[in-house]
Design a protein around this motif. Structure first.
Motif, PDB file in Angstrom:
ATOM      1  N   ASP A 154      40.978  47.300  81.480  1.00  0.00           N
ATOM      2  CA  ASP A 154      41.486  47.657  79.351  1.00  0.00           C
ATOM      3  C   ASP A 154      40.408  47.863  79.100  1.00  0.00           C
ATOM      4  O   ASP A 154      38.748  47.350  79.701  1.00  0.00           O
ATOM      5  CB  ASP A 154      42.054  45.994  79.364  1.00  0.00           C
ATOM      6  CG  ASP A 154      43.222  45.372  80.279  1.00  0.00           C
ATOM      7  OD1 ASP A 154      43.870  46.339  80.679  1.00  0.00           O
ATOM      8  OD2 ASP A 154      43.846  43.992  80.275  1.00  0.00           O
TER       9      ASP A 154
ATOM     10  N   TRP B  55      41.589  57.173  71.625  1.00  0.00           N
ATOM     11  CA  TRP B  55      41.477  55.994  72.720  1.00  0.00           C
ATOM     12  C   TRP B  55      40.567  57.171  73.805  1.00  0.00           C
ATOM     13  O   TRP B  55      39.576  56.523  74.093  1.00  0.00           O
ATOM     14  CB  TRP B  55      43.054  56.829  73.258  1.00  0.00           C
ATOM     15  CG  TRP B  55      43.786  55.484  73.202  1.00  0.00           C
ATOM     16  CD1 TRP B  55      44.957  55.705  72.526  1.00  0.00           C
ATOM     17  CD2 TRP B  55      43.798  54.612  72.546  1.00  0.00           C
ATOM     18  NE1 TRP B  55      45.552  55.268  72.064  1.00  0.00           N
ATOM     19  CE2 TRP B  55      44.548  53.896  71.898  1.00  0.00           C
ATOM     20  CE3 TRP B  55      43.100  53.774  71.953  1.00  0.00           C
ATOM     21  CZ2 TRP B  55      44.946  52.576  71.586  1.00  0.00           C
ATOM     22  CZ3 TRP B  55      42.721  52.341  71.197  1.00  0.00           C
ATOM     23  CH2 TRP B  55      43.954  51.556  71.212  1.00  0.00           C
TER      24      TRP B  55
ATOM     25  N   SER C 196      48.751  56.864  75.971  1.00  0.00           N
ATOM     26  CA  SER C 196      48.876  55.724  75.334  1.00  0.00           C
ATOM     27  C   SER C 196      48.165  54.687  76.084  1.00  0.00           C
ATOM     28  O   SER C 196      47.926  54.170  76.914  1.00  0.00           O
ATOM     29  CB  SER C 196      50.833  55.507  75.241  1.00  0.00           C
ATOM     30  OG  SER C 196      51.087  56.720  74.675  1.00  0.00           O
ATOM     31  N   ALA C 197      48.527  53.651  74.961  1.00  0.00           N
ATOM     32  CA  ALA C 197      48.292  51.939  75.585  1.00  0.00           C
ATOM     33  C   ALA C 197      48.533  51.010  74.687  1.00  0.00           C
ATOM     34  O   ALA C 197      49.814  51.097  73.712  1.00  0.00           O
ATOM     35  CB  ALA C 197      46.463  51.607  75.178  1.00  0.00           C
ATOM     36  N   GLN C 198      49.197  49.838  75.878  1.00  0.00           N
ATOM     37  CA  GLN C 198      49.397  48.806  75.082  1.00  0.00           C
ATOM     38  C   GLN C 198      48.556  47.836  74.498  1.00  0.00           C
ATOM     39  O   GLN C 198      47.038  47.978  74.801  1.00  0.00           O
ATOM     40  CB  GLN C 198      50.123  47.296  76.300  1.00  0.00           C
ATOM     41  CG  GLN C 198      51.125  46.254  75.531  1.00  0.00           C
ATOM     42  CD  GLN C 198      52.335  46.478  74.629  1.00  0.00           C
ATOM     43  OE1 GLN C 198      53.080  47.614  76.049  1.00  0.00           O
ATOM     44  NE2 GLN C 198      52.227  45.592  74.221  1.00  0.00           N
ATOM     45  N   VAL C 199      49.050  46.770  73.344  1.00  0.00           N
ATOM     46  CA  VAL C 199      47.629  46.842  72.182  1.00  0.00           C
ATOM     47  C   VAL C 199      48.084  45.346  71.575  1.00  0.00           C
ATOM     48  O   VAL C 199      49.023  45.225  71.802  1.00  0.00           O
ATOM     49  CB  VAL C 199      47.358  48.271  70.312  1.00  0.00           C
ATOM     50  CG1 VAL C 199      46.283  47.361  69.422  1.00  0.00           C
ATOM     51  CG2 VAL C 199      46.842  49.511  71.289  1.00  0.00           C
TER      52      VAL C 199
ATOM     53  N   TYR D  28      43.963  54.411  67.069  1.00  0.00           N
ATOM     54  CA  TYR D  28      44.315  53.703  66.568  1.00  0.00           C
ATOM     55  C   TYR D  28      44.026  53.546  64.863  1.00  0.00           C
ATOM     56  O   TYR D  28      42.762  53.676  65.014  1.00  0.00           O
ATOM     57  CB  TYR D  28      44.243  52.598  67.517  1.00  0.00           C
ATOM     58  CG  TYR D  28      43.723  50.875  66.608  1.00  0.00           C
ATOM     59  CD1 TYR D  28      45.398  50.217  67.095  1.00  0.00           C
ATOM     60  CD2 TYR D  28      43.321  50.707  66.624  1.00  0.00           C
ATOM     61  CE1 TYR D  28      45.580  49.069  66.415  1.00  0.00           C
ATOM     62  CE2 TYR D  28      42.717  49.328  65.785  1.00  0.00           C
ATOM     63  CZ  TYR D  28      44.288  48.405  65.690  1.00  0.00           C
ATOM     64  OH  TYR D  28      44.544  47.654  65.473  1.00  0.00           O
TER      65      TYR D  28
ATOM     66  N   ALA E 106      43.155  47.182  74.440  1.00  0.00           N
ATOM     67  CA  ALA E 106      44.880  48.339  74.407  1.00  0.00           C
ATOM     68  C   ALA E 106      44.074  48.158  76.258  1.00  0.00           C
ATOM     69  O   ALA E 106      43.589  48.490  77.699  1.00  0.00           O
ATOM     70  CB  ALA E 106      43.522  49.506  74.280  1.00  0.00           C
TER      71      ALA E 106
END
Length: 582
Positions: free
Chosen positions: A389, A409, A417-420, A436, A450
């Protein structure tokens, strides 16, 4: 399981593991290469957390005041979140016109008017609250000791034999401290005697103040004495230390103050005491020093940005946004979190900040962030944790006007992409691609986690990551040559001693290359199981216990999360540094 829910489940597990770190129930998450070895006393694998008397109590500490703060630490619930040190700063010693008064061995004596029960009884009280006790000293030997020519305990030497009376050390209260000539017989023994006394009092943390580069002999002597004291004592240096000697501070101490005091000394009381304790201009100076000192922080030794002035609301001298930014920077820098506020009058808003385990976990992950954007009032800081992470902090440090702060990023260290997750609120911000952005009020910060979303790239996990399981004798140890500044030792010899690396996530099922990095002198073997099924064995051959070596094998993994266990039921395995799945 849907991929997005899988990522959410992984984040929940990682957060729970990090919270466990914060309250001291397991070991630490560390990641990223570190410089020269920190203090090897086994302490401060993660930054210290607690309270110090200087900011609020200032020059008037008493036994009753310290006990009240310890009780408040316990009863407020702060100790349950990892705040455990109660540190008594300056003004505990008795002085006369010649400086600190001394005992028959030349050591400072307690001001019994303020501390009638003595330091041992006070330490016992703090310990009975489930906390740890800290104390304060400055370099050198007292003029009173030289005038009385006190004997050095355990020797036939005396104070006058080791004092350099041509130079006076910095002492903020009593003054009148001479340098010590460490080339003289009895000098180290004098410091040993003092450290042994502190140990006998039950001291768990020692701050040595007034330290400059000229005091490196004192720093070295105290480090040796504390190790020989028979008690584990966290060793902190203060203040405004020279970055040119950063490798020395890291070699000997567990933390070091990178600047002068955070206090503004602008309150209405004597010597600027009282509220406000600080202001935004003093906090703002820490952004530059945190960036400069970042390479020197790691398990065992930390850049100390000074007290965390949160707890008493707006009276501190900072707005709510500024206080959150204050905490965010300290957490991103992995600074010790030593509160300077009055714990007996905690503000509800600030208590919610201080008990936010997501923030605490960012501080306790063992990684000091890099500043990757600095443009006017806009700043962005980033660090990569052991589970892959990225934690990112965005700041608007200006005192007026909102500002939109953005980061790609690719600047953080990955693509796609990232889960935020918003770490202050805990809100799930969904999957965000490439960039972001957020609009921030003046003095406001945004702190996010992220988690890169990828189908099948390389996964690297440190052996000491908080989400892993250590069983039996297996334990984390500091390691300056290891990638995360630490490794896991004592795997093997018995079926009870093993490590399980959890949350090894891949996008697609199939065969993958497992690269195992460890340290060993000679040849030793890891046996490997994947998801509970035997997966073979890997031998590592190395020249020493301080030189990482690697070997590979092929394993079959499921899509999503996997567990990989390292063990050896009959012989000792190598020390485990990290694994990589490619």
């Amino acid at each position: 399981m849907h991929p997005q829910w899988r990522y959410r489940a992984r984040r929940l597990l990682a957060w729970l593991a990090a919270v466990t770190v914060a309250v001291g129930l397991t070991t630490v998450v560390v990641a990223g290469a570190r410089p020269a070895a920190a203090s090897d006393n086994g302490l401060s694998i993660r930054p210290a957390m607690g309270w110090s008397s200087w900011s609020f109590v200032r020059r008037t500490p008493t036994e009753a005041v310290i006990k009240a703060q310890a009780d408040a630490m316990k009863n407020s619930g702060l100790s349950a979140h990892g705040f455990v040190y109660i540190n008594l700063d300056d003004f505990w010693m008795r002085c006369d016109s010649n400086g600190p008064m001394v005992d028959s061995f030349g050591r400072w004596v307690v001001d019994t008017a303020r501390f009638p029960s003595g330091m041992r009884a006070l330490a016992d009280y703090v310990h009975n609250d489930g906390l740890k006790f800290g104390l304060y000293v400055t370099p050198g030997i007292a003029q009173n000791a030289v005038m009385q020519n006190t004997v050095i305990a355990g020797t036939d030497r005396h104070a006058a034999d080791i004092a350099d009376t041509s130079k006076t050390e910095k002492n903020y209260n009593c003054r009148h401290m001479y340098y010590i000539d460490y080339s003289k017989a009895g000098a180290q023994e004098f410091i040993n005697s003092w450290a042994a006394q502190f140990a006998s009092w039950g001291v768990d943390y020692l701050k040595i103040d007034g330290v400059g580069s000229q005091d490196i002999p004192d720093v070295r002597a105290w480090a040796s004495a504390l190790r020989a004291s028979g008690r584990q004592i966290n060793y902190a240096l203060s203040n405004n230390l020279a970055i040119a000697d950063a490798s020395t501070w890291r070699q000997y101490a567990n933390s070091w103050r990178t600047q002068g005091d955070l206090e503004c000394y602008c309150g209405p009381g004597p010597n600027g005491s009282g509220y406000p304790i600080t202001d935004w201009s003093h906090v703002l100076t820490r952004f530059g020093s945190a960036a400069s000192w970042q390479p020197y922080a790691g398990p065992g030794g930390w850049n100390d940005l000074d007290s965390l002035e949160i707890g008493n609301g707006d009276r501190i001298g900072l707005t709510v946004d500024q206080r959150r930014s204050h905490f965010t920077l300290w957490a991103m820098a992995a600074s010790p979190l030593l509160l300077g506020t009055d714990l007996t009058h905690l503000d509800a808003t600030d208590t919610a900040m201080l008990t936010n385990d997501r923030l605490i976990a960012v501080d306790q992950d063992g990684v000091a962030a890099r500043r990757i954007v600095s443009s006017g009032g806009n700043q962005v800081w980033s660090k990569r944790e052991a589970n892959g992470d990225h934690v990112v902090a965005l700041f608007n440090t200006a005192t007026s006007g909102s500002s939109t702060v953005s980061v790609n990023w690719s600047q953080v260290g990955f693509s796609g992409s990232a889960q935020v997750t918003d770490l202050w609120s805990g809100a799930d911000r969904g999957v965000i691609t490439d960039t972001y952005s957020t609009t921030l009020r003046p003095g406001e910060a945004r702190l996010i986690r992220a988690t890169p979303v990828s189908g099948g790239g390389r996964v690297t996990i440190e052996a000491e990551a908080a989400g892993n399981t250590l069983a039996g004798a297996a334990a984390v140890a500091t390691c300056s040559t290891c990638s995360g500044g630490a490794k896991v030792r004592f795997i093997g010899k018995s079926a009870a001693n093993y490590e399980t690396v959890n949350n090894v996530a891949v996008g697609a099922a199939g065969s993958r290359t497992l690269t195992i990095t460890g340290e060993v002198s000679g040849t030793r073997t890891f046996f490997v199981s994947v998801n509970g099924a035997a997966a073979g064995q890997v031998a590592l051959t190395g020249a020493s216990w301080s030189t990482p070596v690697s070997a590979t094998t092929t394993v079959s993994l499921n899509a999503g999360d996997n567990t990989i266990r390292f063990f050896n039921d009959t012989g000792y395995a190598p020390d485990l540094d990290k694994i990589a799945i490619g």
